[in-house]
Design a protein around this motif. Sequence first.
Motif, mmCIF file in Angstrom:
data_model
loop_
_atom_site.group_PDB
_atom_site.id
_atom_site.type_symbol
_atom_site.label_atom_id
_atom_site.label_comp_id
_atom_site.label_asym_id
_atom_site.label_seq_id
_atom_site.Cartn_x
_atom_site.Cartn_y
_atom_site.Cartn_z
ATOM 1 N N ASN A 55 0.827 -1.212 0.000
ATOM 2 C CA ASN A 55 0.000 0.000 0.000
ATOM 3 C C ASN A 55 0.859 1.259 0.000
ATOM 4 N N ASP A 56 2.097 1.140 -0.477
ATOM 5 C CA ASP A 56 2.998 2.289 -0.485
ATOM 6 C C ASP A 56 2.525 3.322 -1.510
ATOM 7 N N PRO A 57 2.409 4.579 -1.128
ATOM 8 C CA PRO A 57 1.912 5.600 -2.063
ATOM 9 C C PRO A 57 2.777 5.767 -3.306
ATOM 10 N N ARG A 58 4.067 5.407 -3.218
ATOM 11 C CA ARG A 58 4.934 5.518 -4.396
ATOM 12 C C ARG A 58 4.558 4.489 -5.455
ATOM 13 N N LEU A 59 4.128 3.309 -5.008
ATOM 14 C CA LEU A 59 3.664 2.298 -5.958
ATOM 15 C C LEU A 59 2.332 2.716 -6.580
ATOM 16 N N VAL A 60 1.452 3.235 -5.739
ATOM 17 C CA VAL A 60 0.141 3.662 -6.227
ATOM 18 C C VAL A 60 0.285 4.770 -7.267
ATOM 19 N N ALA A 61 1.187 5.721 -6.995
ATOM 20 C CA ALA A 61 1.395 6.831 -7.932
ATOM 21 C C ALA A 61 1.939 6.337 -9.270
ATOM 22 N N LYS A 62 2.853 5.367 -9.209
ATOM 23 C CA LYS A 62 3.439 4.820 -10.442
ATOM 24 C C LYS A 62 2.365 4.088 -11.258
ATOM 25 N N VAL A 63 1.476 3.382 -10.580
ATOM 26 C CA VAL A 63 0.391 2.670 -11.263
ATOM 27 C C VAL A 63 -0.499 3.665 -12.002
ATOM 28 N N LYS A 64 -0.856 4.730 -11.328
ATOM 29 C CA LYS A 64 -1.714 5.740 -11.955
ATOM 30 C C LYS A 64 -1.028 6.361 -13.172
ATOM 31 N N GLU A 65 0.241 6.672 -13.024
ATOM 32 C CA GLU A 65 0.995 7.288 -14.126
ATOM 33 C C GLU A 65 1.042 6.372 -15.350
ATOM 34 N N TYR A 66 1.364 5.099 -15.118
ATOM 35 C CA TYR A 66 1.534 4.178 -16.245
ATOM 36 C C TYR A 66 0.187 3.748 -16.837
#
Length: 395
Positions: A55-66
């Motif tokens: 649930n790390d926000p850095r992973l979530v942000a990368k998912v949204k970007e890609y």
Amino acid sequence: MAVPMKFLSEELDAMKQAGLYGTIRTLESPQGAWVHIDGKKYLNLCSNNYLGLCNDPRLVAKVKEYADRYGVGPGAVRTIAGTMSPHIELEKKLAAFKGAEAAIVVQSGFCANLTVIPTLAGGADDLIFSDSLNHASIIDACRLSKAKVIRYEHSDMADLKKKLEENSDGKGKKLLITDGVFSMDGDVAKLPEIVELCEKHGVIVAVDDAHGEGVLGRGGRGIVDHFSLHGRVDVEIGTMSKAFGVMGGMAAGSAVLVDYLRQKARPNLFSSALTIPDVAANLASVEILQESETLVKKLWSNGDFLKKELGALGFDTAHSETPITPVIIGEASDAKAFSAKLFERGVFATAIVFPTVPRGTARIRAMVSAAHSEDDLRFAVEQFAAVGREMGVIS
């Protein structure tokens, strides 16, 4: 009239009678140190979220970007139209992280073993040497191969040496496969000795590092890095569903190995590519591990703390060499009762029973995470102590 599906209910009833029927709980919150189940909050001690990255926000942000850039589904197998630039980006980063020439990404850790084992040792004259406690995915991958499987006693180098010598005149290819970290007991494969023996006998060495990725080695680079065996282990197999906090499998090694797997491995040829959100989240995880060892160090500190405290209370925590903390109870029914009592006290820690572990060694496998605080773990110790005394497991 015969009822052809009657065996289903009969076998389920037998499992319930034997205490082997599992209760599958549903999480109503993100995976983390604490989770919500049935509207209540529980300390989570049974996920493989080693580094707290699910649930790390850095992973979530990368998912949204890609996802915004590439969409979601690959729409095809890798060899037709399913290879997208993020797949190549992830493979290059994983190879660099592992210190290998190349890497291939597949759908899961299970698929990674199906990618490697039958592809490298698939002939009737081939031999596969397999540790007796290897994971089910390794066992199934061996079964799908036409090779003869030779099991050696768990981490017993004398037995392995004997079996290598007994089969030294084999005509086909020879492959040794071992888990890196054995997930039920937390012990580590004797990889230096294995490599030395296999080099003498011309045997390919493959290690499934599912529970070593993100845990062992510099910054979680795995068991090969942990033992400084770069260039001497032919294939590193891994999963991104544990410490990486996502989903997907991989195999890393020489460029020619990866090229061969791309052309021949059935999960790559006949199953659609990993989704873009999974690829993106995995990219973020690799980047985090490359930047800092903080999470890996926290994981080990938490594991050492829990083992020390539970051991001091008198619990049998076996011989774990990693943050995995098995608490051996014995009979399946007792382990399930222990788990249920912990759940009543706010601790989510499932019982592990046969066939996952041998009969008579049922356990609570406590899985710590870098996301846990010391207060979280002290709470866990208090509840283990209370249940242990109530059930007579400790005095």
